[in-house]
Design an enzyme around this catalytic site. Structure first.
Site, PDB file in Angstrom:
ATOM      1  CB  ALA A  86      46.300  12.518  43.136  1.00 37.60           C
ATOM      2  N   GLY A 111      45.738   9.707  47.084  1.00 37.92           N
ATOM      3  CA  GLY A 111      46.349   9.992  48.330  1.00 37.92           C
ATOM      4  C   GLY A 111      46.325   8.990  49.489  1.00 37.92           C
ATOM      5  CE  LYS A 123      50.170   2.653  47.116  1.00 40.10           C
ATOM      6  NZ  LYS A 123      48.980   3.119  46.019  1.00 40.10           N
ATOM      7  CG  ASP A 128      48.851  13.423  40.700  1.00 41.05           C
ATOM      8  OD1 ASP A 128      48.982  12.090  41.202  1.00 41.05           O
ATOM      9  OD2 ASP A 128      48.249  13.580  39.494  1.00 41.05           O
ATOM     10  CG  ASP A 148      56.043  15.243  33.842  1.00 38.87           C
ATOM     11  OD1 ASP A 148      56.241  14.018  34.472  1.00 38.87           O
ATOM     12  OD2 ASP A 148      56.177  15.294  32.489  1.00 38.87           O
ATOM     13  CB  CYS A 172      47.855  -1.397  40.982  1.00 38.41           C
ATOM     14  SG  CYS A 172      47.088   0.014  40.252  1.00 38.41           S
TER      15      CYS A 172
HETATM   16  C1  LIG Z   1      48.443   4.685  40.742  1.00 38.27           C
HETATM   17  S1  LIG Z   1      48.057   6.402  40.745  1.00 38.27           S
HETATM   18  C2  LIG Z   1      48.811   6.870  42.425  1.00 38.27           C
HETATM   19  C3  LIG Z   1      47.850   6.431  43.499  1.00 38.27           C
HETATM   20  C4  LIG Z   1      48.517   7.081  44.786  1.00 38.27           C
HETATM   21  N1  LIG Z   1      49.759   6.742  45.056  1.00 38.27           N
HETATM   22  C5  LIG Z   1      47.642   6.626  45.834  1.00 38.27           C
HETATM   23  O1  LIG Z   1      48.059   5.829  46.521  1.00 38.27           O
HETATM   24  O2  LIG Z   1      46.557   7.106  46.277  1.00 38.27           O
HETATM   25  C6  LIG Z   1      49.002   7.261  39.698  1.00 38.27           C
HETATM   26  C7  LIG Z   1      48.897   8.779  39.875  1.00 38.27           C
HETATM   27  O3  LIG Z   1      49.978   9.215  38.878  1.00 38.27           O
HETATM   28  C8  LIG Z   1      49.782  10.317  38.501  1.00 38.27           C
HETATM   29  N2  LIG Z   1      50.615  10.781  37.174  1.00 38.27           N
HETATM   30  C9  LIG Z   1      50.318  10.205  35.941  1.00 38.27           C
HETATM   31  N3  LIG Z   1      51.410  10.589  35.178  1.00 38.27           N
HETATM   32  C10 LIG Z   1      52.237  11.439  35.935  1.00 38.27           C
HETATM   33  C11 LIG Z   1      53.573  12.166  35.818  1.00 38.27           C
HETATM   34  N4  LIG Z   1      54.033  12.245  34.878  1.00 38.27           N
HETATM   35  N5  LIG Z   1      53.962  12.884  37.140  1.00 38.27           N
HETATM   36  C12 LIG Z   1      53.278  12.761  38.312  1.00 38.27           C
HETATM   37  N6  LIG Z   1      52.023  12.037  38.311  1.00 38.27           N
HETATM   38  C13 LIG Z   1      51.725  11.599  37.353  1.00 38.27           C
HETATM   39  C14 LIG Z   1      48.185  10.337  37.932  1.00 38.27           C
HETATM   40  O4  LIG Z   1      47.356  11.504  37.881  1.00 38.27           O
HETATM   41  C15 LIG Z   1      47.588   9.300  39.064  1.00 38.27           C
HETATM   42  O5  LIG Z   1      47.171  10.322  40.317  1.00 38.27           O
END
Ligand SMILES: C[S@@+](CC[C@H](N)C(=O)[O-])C[C@H]1O[C@@H](n2cnc3c(N)ncnc32)[C@H](O)[C@@H]1O
Length: 712
Positions: free
Chosen positions: A176, A178, A180, A205, A232, A315
């Site tokens: 999320a 999303g 990518k 996510d 997770d 990032c």
């Molecule tokens: C850097 S953002 C991802 C951006 C996304 N890939 C995009 O391009 O739009 C990181 C995401 O990791 C999720 N996140 C954090 N801890 C997580 C976990 N343990 N398992 C899965 N998702 C996790 C957060 O909710 C957040 O949406």
């Protein structure tokens, strides 16, 4: 105040002047872009080449130029590009405002097919020119309809490095909101003539609310190959598939591991980071719950097929979140993983090779170069995996220089880190994993069938909970196969129509909507309902239509699934021209006679009920759109109507040269509604709302006063 500080202050003031006007629609709070700790840390680490540190810091303080990506499938994306170039970019290049030449949008040199552009126009400039206003409105409206998306340039890199092919099974671990994921889906559908690519994307996510952003994003692409799940990622369940009657573990061909990070590479956009930045964010993220970033990455490579690729990205510029995680992963893998050399993959992109030495700083400014120096009171915060490998031979064998760090001042972007891992052998703790078959047409999951007996042994991390285990998901969007409740002869479905892939959401009473998923995703869905928390999947292809029952058509075609379904429909198709589409999309319920002769004659031969309106481009007429257009419609007694939701309707009209923009107030309203809808859409209870929304959208939302035909 020294000369440098004065200059900095001046720049900041200049930045402040720009704030309300910079970027496309950007607004900035009054924040001083200075953080001594940040500056000291990155100066000391030496990640920025000699003599460039000031430029690096200056770039960090500048607002980020807007970058856009043309989304959607090939010929449609090409058509939008054509429209942008012909209608806007040409004229903008010639444009002067207050005696100054305008900086026209430029394509990102390293993004294929000119599908990504950056533009540095401020609001102030946009307001000064009707042409720029129109261009801006076009961008906003097409963004609203999902055909253009605003996405940071650097964020577009990971999907490109994954080298996706349409047969790939893909896991997007932290997906999320999303942007990518959308790229991944588009890559699966590289061939528009294949309605059901063999591959799929499972987008995950941990944050339930953010999963609905993913649903919203994926929905725009109308793909039967996407499933949104909520776990997770560090313990995402191993999934099971049925391969020729045998249960098998699902391994992914491609994994995107875009982990949560401190985000200090996003300071140009998220200026709050200036205020909040300390190294403890990075230490926390690498170390959180015992190394969250590392644990997610480990879980990823466990689920990767041998021969598969995983991209790890952040990032953040901080080696603790970047090289340290990669090095720890390589160390654990004992040679099973290798960093891929991607230096030739994105020609034109400037990046710095990954580093092999770094040290740690606490938020109090205390430095540590080695784990042995860390007092035990700090051991929960600082972990041994955060330090560089001491064995120089081993360190060299990791090839950390193959990691890519993108610095903001090199090409006016945000900061970013990306590394591509290739799995050469099973992970040491699950030695007996089967290999990917060489035949690229066969997916990893199919290829692994033969060795299914060698499924991971107990104690291996990717375990399958036993049938009926208590590891059940709490809430699930259940889908069950649906026997066709529609008359097959009505649509004259071809014999190869994959009727098993038709699903319905499980609930009591009459089925309201019918969805389709690809065969492979159906396999995943039906074999894992106990272990997976599915938020959304499938593309709606039919909607119940009680009026239609009397014509043998209780289910009318749904626009969002028309490109998936149409290849199998052999009747009730009316071939329409550009002029016919204009009539159908601008008039509420036109008489059949309003169609051009050819379409009119066809329409007269078809009985009442749901229809497909199909436009086939003519390459000999380049003035007309060169992408196929398919619309759902309804043949009434004497009239005909297109059942196309508002956004899409406006989009098609724009592609046909009709200038149509919603008023600003309407757009704002729609956007906030859209976010709310995202959550509702995925829930069974919202199905009805969806239908009503669609009906409303299809009913006279396009009153002629909002439309002008620029071609006439
Ligand atoms: C850097 S953002 C991802 C951006 C996304 N890939 C995009 O391009 O739009 C990181 C995401 O990791 C999720 N996140 C954090 N801890 C997580 C976990 N343990 N398992 C899965 N998702 C996790 C957060 O909710 C957040 O949406």
């Amino acid at each position: 105040m020294g000369k440098r500080s004065r200059q900095r202050q001046k720049n900041q003031n200049a930045g402040r002047d720009n704030r309300d006007t910079a970027g496309w629609g950007a607004g900035y709070a009054d924040i001083i872009k200075e953080n001594k700790l940040f500056e000291n840390y990155y100066k000391e680490l030496g990640l920025v080449p000699e003599g460039e540190f000031e430029q690096f810091m200056e770039a960090m303080r500048e607002p980020l130029p807007a970058t856009i990506r043309i989304t959607g499938y090939k010929s449609h994306a090409k058509e939008i590009l054509h429209c942008l170039k012909e209608k806007y970019f040409k004229d903008i290049q010639e444009l002067e405002i207050d005696g100054q030449k305008i900086e026209a949008p430029q394509p990102l040199s390293w993004y294929p097919d000119e599908q990504a552009w950056h533009t540095n126009m401020s609001r102030k400039i946009i307001r000064k020119s009707p042409l720029l206003e129109k261009f801006h409105q076009f961008l906003v409206s097409e963004t609203e309809s999902g055909n253009i998306s605003r996405q940071e340039a650097v964020s577009m890199i990971p999907p490109l490095l994954l080298k996706i092919e349409p047969h790939h099974k893909i896991l997007d671990m932290c997906a999320a909101p999303g942007s990518k994921t959308a790229q991944l889906i588009e890559m699966l559908h590289a061939d528009m003539d294949v309605p059901f690519p063999e591959g799929f994307v499972i987008a995950n996510d941990v944050d339930n609310k953010r999963c609905y952003l993913l649903v919203h994003q994926a929905k725009r692409l109308n793909s039967p190959c996407i499933m949104v799940v909520n776990h997770d990622a560090s313990c995402i369940p191993t999934l099971e598939i049925n391969s020729n009657g045998k249960k098998d573990v699902l391994f992914y061909d491609r994994i995107l591991c875009d982990v949560p990070c401190s985000g200090d590479g996003t300071m140009r956009k998220n200026i709050d980071v200036w205020k909040k930045w300390t190294t403890s964010n990075s230490l926390h993220l690498h170390g959180k719950g015992m190394e969250l970033q590392l644990r997610i990455a480990v879980r990823g490579v466990e689920q990767l097929a041998v021969g598969g690729r995983m991209v790890y990205s952040t990032c953040s510029l901080n080696p603790i979140e970047d090289e340290a995680v990669i090095a720890a992963l390589l160390e654990k893998s004992e040679g099973a993983l290798e960093l891929a050399d991607c230096s030739a993959d994105l020609p034109g992109l400037k990046w710095m090779p990954g580093v092999t030495s770094w040290k740690l700083m606490t938020k109090e400014g205390q430095w540590y170069t080695d784990w042995s120096e860390v007092p035990s009171s700090r051991h929960t915060q600082i972990r041994p995996t955060m330090f560089p490998q001491k064995d120089s031979e081993k360190l060299a064998s990791f090839h950390l220089e193959r990691c890519m760090r993108i610095l903001p001042h090199h090409q006016n972007t945000g900061g970013f880190f990306v590394a591509v891992l290739v799995k050469k052998a099973p992970m040491p703790w699950n030695k007996r994993y089967p290999k990917l078959r060489k035949d690229s047409k066969l997916s990893s999951s199919a290829a692994q069938t033969s060795s299914s007996k060698e499924a991971p042994s107990p104690g291996d991390t990717p375990h399958l909970p036993p049938e009926g285990s208590t590891e059940k998901v709490e809430r699930n969007m259940m889908m069950t196969p649906s026997s066709p409740p529609y008359s097959k002869s009505f649509y004259d479905l071809s014999p190869d129509f994959p009727k098993l892939n038709v699903l319905t959401r499980t609930h009591e009473g009459k089925k309201r909507n019918l969805y389709m998923v690809s065969k492979e995703l159906r396999n995943v869905l039906l074999n894992n309902s106990e272990r997976m928390k599915v938020i959304n999947t499938g593309v709606k292809v039919w909607s119940r239509n009680s009026e239609g029952e009397e014509f043998g058509c209780a289910f009318r075609l749904a626009q969002e699934g028309i490109y998936t379904l149409q290849p199998y429909i052999r009747s009730r198709i009316i071939r329409v021209s550009v002029e016919d589409i204009k009539v159908l999309l601008t008039q509420e319920n036109p008489y059949l006679s309003k169609l051009e002769d050819e379409a009119h004659a066809q329409a007269q031969k078809i009985g009442m009920g749901s229809i497909v309106l199909k436009y086939i481009p003519n390459p000999n007429n380049p003035g007309e759109p060169q992408c196929p257009i398919q619309l759902c419609g309804w043949r009434g007694k004497t009239s005909i109507r297109a059942f196309v939701p508002r956004n899409e309707r406006f989009h098609y009209l724009r592609m046909l040269g009709v200038e149509v923009f919603r008023d600003k107030q309407g757009l704002g309203q729609k956007r906030s509604d859209g976010e709310k809808d995202g959550k509702e859409e995925a829930e069974d209870a919202a199905e009805k709302d969806e239908e009503q929304e669609e009906e409303r959208a299809c009913e006279g939302d396009c009153n002629e006063k909002g439309l002008t035909d620029s071609t006439s």
